[in-house]
Scaffold this active site. Structure first.
Site, PDB file in Angstrom:
ATOM      1  N   ILE A  21      47.141  37.124  35.181  1.00 42.82           N
ATOM      2  CA  ILE A  21      47.823  37.724  36.330  1.00 42.82           C
ATOM      3  C   ILE A  21      46.968  37.662  37.599  1.00 42.82           C
ATOM      4  O   ILE A  21      47.392  38.122  38.665  1.00 42.82           O
ATOM      5  CB  ILE A  21      48.224  39.193  36.051  1.00 42.82           C
ATOM      6  N   GLY A  22      45.772  37.093  37.511  1.00 40.44           N
ATOM      7  CA  GLY A  22      44.940  36.979  38.711  1.00 40.44           C
ATOM      8  C   GLY A  22      43.568  36.429  38.393  1.00 40.44           C
ATOM      9  O   GLY A  22      43.173  36.314  37.234  1.00 40.44           O
ATOM     10  N   GLY A  24      39.396  35.998  40.406  1.00 42.34           N
ATOM     11  CA  GLY A  24      38.568  36.333  41.543  1.00 42.34           C
ATOM     12  C   GLY A  24      37.158  35.818  41.368  1.00 42.34           C
ATOM     13  O   GLY A  24      36.902  34.922  40.558  1.00 42.34           O
ATOM     14  N   LYS A  28      38.794  35.880  35.359  1.00 39.50           N
ATOM     15  CA  LYS A  28      40.227  36.077  35.171  1.00 39.50           C
ATOM     16  C   LYS A  28      40.585  37.537  34.888  1.00 39.50           C
ATOM     17  O   LYS A  28      39.802  38.292  34.328  1.00 39.50           O
ATOM     18  CB  LYS A  28      40.720  35.235  33.987  1.00 39.50           C
ATOM     19  N   LYS A  44      40.241  42.811  32.763  1.00 39.58           N
ATOM     20  CA  LYS A  44      39.474  42.010  33.711  1.00 39.58           C
ATOM     21  C   LYS A  44      38.210  41.499  33.019  1.00 39.58           C
ATOM     22  O   LYS A  44      37.427  42.286  32.480  1.00 39.58           O
ATOM     23  CB  LYS A  44      39.124  42.877  34.922  1.00 39.58           C
ATOM     24  N   ASP A 143      34.798  45.933  50.370  1.00 39.68           N
ATOM     25  CA  ASP A 143      35.588  44.693  50.307  1.00 39.68           C
ATOM     26  C   ASP A 143      37.075  45.002  50.464  1.00 39.68           C
ATOM     27  O   ASP A 143      37.914  44.496  49.712  1.00 39.68           O
ATOM     28  CB  ASP A 143      35.322  43.960  48.990  1.00 39.68           C
TER      29      ASP A 143
END
Length: 403
Positions: A21-22, A24, A28, A44, A143
């Site tokens: 789902i993402g 960074g 993953k 995560k 951030d």
């Protein structure tokens, strides 16, 4: 092979891995199902092929779970657990957290084009409420950007990714893991001081970044210059609030998230949608009608309000103070209980030391105040054959007022 190892390990922990789902800087993020509670979660992993050997980034990743556990808030995903997957000679840390069914603001803007002004204020208010708690714990996010703010399908906003945040609170799990000169973060939304040295920033850096996020949501660009373009039709009051949040000099910005939130609150059509907890407030206007005045009209102290939510004093219009500049909450005292700084002063006559009436406040009293000048000499008493002594002074006593 890697996914099989991940799947088997998480299966033993009670989670069934599903789709990605993402991704960074760290690696993953995958959606998973927790059968025991019939719900979805997000897992995560620190498995980036580019950064898996970056020990500083690994330390930041593992510290994020402890930060999330410390800041439980409706606008911050809660953490369930954390652990490590052994993959040959490689150990992959992971964190299991709340799953947000929605999209980040970058994705939302790409899909929908723009966001309504009232919705922008609502999103900002939710994030600021989260930052009030985060900053009270001594944690700085460092951030804040559109891709790190999630918007759920019901419209709730969430601040995510605390991986480069820090909390210098003494907790061994919150060690800074940042060296002088590091420049982690997103350049477009980074404060000037963070760009110079991210190790020495405070909560006002997060305020700056959030201000630029609001620029992006309203104009499509993270620049305060875009706010002034006529076609934007952005109200002057809203531009003023965002501009103050994005001041270049740290001292010119909002001093904390509470102050920023209160300013946004007055712009909201429905105050109920932005819940600011009532708290103690101080009006330090020396001429405020609701200040502490003696029966004879002498100023004796500032106007304090209990359980207040207003931005300005309803008696004189002066801006209210809810916290000292050090962040300590206001109390019924002339000095801050946190740093000892002076919150208000009771002015006195330079000549006689008396408290002052409203007419004398702000004036030069080196030659005396109206009280000094109202003093009448006593009648002179002479003794036959002797020189009359100097007449004593007749003091007009004002009960509780020192002369």
């Amino acid at each position: 092979m890697k996914l099989t190892i991940y799947y088997n390990h998480l299966k033993r922990q009670g989670f069934e891995l599903l789709e990605d789902i993402g991704s960074g800087l760290s690696g993953k993020t995958r959606k998973a199902r927790q059968p025991s509670l019939e719900r979805f979660v997000a897992v995560k992993f620190f498995d980036s092929v580019f950064n898996k050997n970056n020990h500083e980034l690994r330390k930041k990743f593992k510290r994020e779970a402890f930060i999330l556990a410390e800041v439980q808030h409706p606008s911050i995903p809660y953490v369930l657990t954390h652990g490590e997957v052994v993959e040959g000679n490689n150990i992959v840390p992971y964190t299991v957290m709340e799953y947000i069914d929605g999209s980040n603001l970058d994705e939302y803007l790409h899909k929908n084009g723009s966001i309504d002004q009232s919705q922008v204020i609502g999103i900002a208010s939710q994030i600021l409420e989260a930052l009030v708690l985060v900053h009270s714990k001594g944690i700085i996010h460092r951030d804040i950007k559109p891709s790190n703010i999630m918007l759920s399908k019901p419209g709730n906003a969430y601040l995510i990714d605390f991986s480069i945040g820090f909390a210098p609170s003494g907790n061994p799990n919150f060690t800074r893991a940042t060296r002088t000169g590091d420049h982690l973060g997103s350049a477009e939304y980074m404060s000037p001081e963070q760009n110079n040295d991210m190790k020495s920033v405070d909560e006002r850096s997060d305020i700056y970044s959030l201000g630029l996020v609001l620029c992006k949501l309203l104009t499509g660009s993270p620049s305060i210059l875009e706010l002034d373009k006529n076609e934007r039709s952005i109200p002057f009051t809203l531009k003023k609030v965002i501009t103050k949040a994005c001041e270049y000099k740290v001292a010119d910005r909002y001093s904390n998230a509470v102050e920023f939130l209160r300013e946004l609150r007055v712009l909201s059509a429905t105050r109920q949608s932005i819940s600011t907890s009532p708290s103690h407030a101080l009006c330090n206007n020396l001429k405020c009608p609701s200040a502490y005045w003696s029966p004879n009209g002498f100023y004796k102290g500032a106007n304090f309000m209990e359980e207040c939510t207003d931005i300005h004093c309803t008696a004189c219009g002066n801006k209210l103070i809810y916290q000292c500049s050090c962040g300590f909450p206001i109390a019924n005292t002339p000095f801050c209980g946190g740093c000892g700084g002076e919150l208000f002063r009771i002015p006195e006559c330079e000549k006689c030391g008396s408290y002052l009436k409203k007419a004398d406040i702000g004036k030069n009293t080196s030659d005396g105040c109206s009280k000094c000048k109202s003093v009448q000499p006593l009648p002179q008493q002479s003794v036959w054959g002797q020189q009359s002594p100097k007449a004593p002074t007749q003091i007009n006593i004002d009960d509780d007022i020192p002369f």
